[in-house]
Scaffold this motif. Structure first.
Motif, PDB file in Angstrom:
ATOM      1  N   HIS A 143       0.757  -2.243   7.113  1.00 21.20           N
ATOM      2  CA  HIS A 143       0.819  -2.614   8.527  1.00 21.20           C
ATOM      3  C   HIS A 143       2.253  -2.822   9.001  1.00 21.20           C
ATOM      4  CE1 HIS A 143      -3.508  -3.035   8.595  1.00 21.20           C
ATOM      5  NE2 HIS A 143      -3.457  -3.844   7.554  1.00 21.20           N
ATOM      6  N   GLY A 144       3.188  -2.139   8.377  1.00 16.22           N
ATOM      7  CA  GLY A 144       4.578  -2.250   8.806  1.00 16.22           C
ATOM      8  C   GLY A 144       5.454  -2.875   7.735  1.00 16.22           C
ATOM      9  N   GLY A 145       6.695  -3.167   8.123  1.00  9.40           N
ATOM     10  CA  GLY A 145       7.649  -3.733   7.188  1.00  9.40           C
ATOM     11  C   GLY A 145       7.285  -5.148   6.761  1.00  9.40           C
ATOM     12  N   ILE A 146       7.491  -5.454   5.500  1.00  7.91           N
ATOM     13  CA  ILE A 146       7.234  -6.783   4.952  1.00  7.91           C
ATOM     14  C   ILE A 146       8.526  -7.297   4.317  1.00  7.91           C
ATOM     15  CG2 ILE A 146       5.911  -8.140   3.270  1.00  7.91           C
ATOM     16  CD1 ILE A 146       3.709  -6.021   3.493  1.00  7.91           C
ATOM     17  N   ARG A 147       8.850  -8.541   4.594  1.00  7.31           N
ATOM     18  CA  ARG A 147      10.054  -9.145   4.020  1.00  7.31           C
ATOM     19  C   ARG A 147       9.677 -10.408   3.260  1.00  7.31           C
ATOM     20  NH1 ARG A 147      13.886 -13.151   4.915  1.00  7.31           N
ATOM     21  NH2 ARG A 147      16.041 -12.575   4.445  1.00  7.31           N
TER      22      ARG A 147
END
Length: 370
Positions: A143-147
């Motif tokens: 679901h997109g970038g994870i940090r």
């Protein structure tokens, strides 16, 4: 089997929601849906969320006056809880690695902030001692970038400067003391054979710059420059909560072993990747966000794309090579096992521990993570 299950919001039976449940759904999925219900129906239109690291085992992660509505445990050690109070709903997800996500919805923004603060204050253990520094890690999720931010071991530059040859040490001394006022380029290139200490150098740089620069390592750089949406997420970044820290820091994105991205043939091999890298370091995207990029490569400088190494684009171009024989003998304390051409940092650490690198190990292009 799929079932349509109507259920009310925890705070208002007059605004129902409907969910569809099948055999693949778990109790935690139901808690997720219940937690979203008051926000989705508009009963509690304000939402706040916090990600926590190193959560104390005894941390409640909820206000004292909250009432537990649902709880679910998973075999891998994860736990999810739904807790409600007067005008608010709280979802707490704890993981085995001691991280947690706390999400709250409430009838007012002030209440949402207050409940989140009560739930998270004092919940984390103190940061590790001074031989650590916080580093962010980015990857592209479904679901997109994870940090995720983790403390990593990082020694001060003064303690490890002897690991590097005198030929490059002066340039490294200058790099370690740079401040925002000294930034004259946005790209840092570290090139040299595997095992020469490029990754160790970046960890020390993160420690030296920690007062003004947040260092983030991108775990999938090939996807970063292949997907513009992911690139925008990472470039915009992840700052501390504006309620507590109004000082925007510089950010250094670390991309390890990106030979194909900056090689002379990068334009034909990597498509738009090179163009997007240059835009991040020298275009509108980078200029608007105070972003630096550090790239490690095993390629020789002469084999890199001329657009990457042109004057003005690089803050530093450093060749991190082996120590000379004299330097290696001084580092190791003995001449035994040191060849006439000197030794890499990885070879010296192996020799100190009583091991010797085989010929095949020397040929690996893994960087040896030193």
């Amino acid at each position: 089997m799929i079932r349509e299950v109507p259920f009310p919001s925890p705070d208002s039976p007059d605004l129902p929601m409907r969910i569809w449940i099948d055999d693949a759904d778990s109790a935690i999925d139901v808690i997720d849906a219940l937690a979203l219900s008051p926000f989705a129906t508009g009963v509690q239109p304000w939402s706040r969320q916090a990600h926590l690291e190193r959560v104390r085992p005894d941390a409640a992660l909820a206000p004292a006056d909250g009432r537990l509505v649902r709880a679910a445990h998973v075999d891998d050690g994860s736990e999810s809880r739904l807790i409600c109070g007067d005008g608010w709903t709280l979802r707490v997800v704890r993981h085995r690695n001691r991280t947690a996500t706390v999400s709250v919805s409430a009838v007012t923004e002030e209440l949402a902030r207050s409940v989140l603060k009560q739930s998270t204050d004092g919940a984390e253990e103190p940061k590790p001692d001074t031989d650590h520094v916080d580093m962010g890690f980015w990857w592209r999720g479904s679901h997109g970038g994870i940090r995720s931010e983790k403390p990593i071991t990082a020694q001060p530059w003064a303690q490890i400067s002897g690991n590097y040859s005198a030929g490059v040490r002066r340039s490294l001394d200058e790099l370690m003391t740079i401040t925002p006022a000294d930034v004259s380029g946005r790209l840092i290139l570290l090139h040299g054979p595997p095992g020469t200490g490029k990754t160790t150098l970046l960890r020390s740089l993160a420690k030296q710059w920690q007062d003004w620069c947040q260092v983030d390592c991108v775990l999938d750089p090939e996807r970063l420059f292949d997907e513009s949406g992911y690139l925008m997420e990472v470039a915009v970044g992840y700052d501390s909560d504006g309620d507590h820290d109004d000082k925007q820091r510089w950010r250094l994105l670390v991309l390890e072993d990106c030979d194909e991205l900056i090689s002379a043939a990068a334009k034909s091999q990597a498509g738009q990747g090179l163009s997007r890298l240059l835009n991040l370091t020298d275009g509108l995207l980078g200029q608007g966000r105070d972003v630096l990029v550090a790239i490690t490569t095993n390629e020789d400088l002469a084999r890199l794309h001329p657009a990457v190494v042109r004057p003005g684009r690089c803050l530093a171009q450093l060749e991190v090579g082996p120590l000379t024989r004299e330097e290696a003998v001084r580092w190791l304390g003995t001449a035994e096992g040191v060849g006439p051409g000197g030794a890499t940092l990885a070879e010296l650490y192996a020799a100190r521990s009583g091991r010797a690198l085989t010929a095949s190990a020397k040929d690996e292009s893994t960087g040896l993570y030193l």
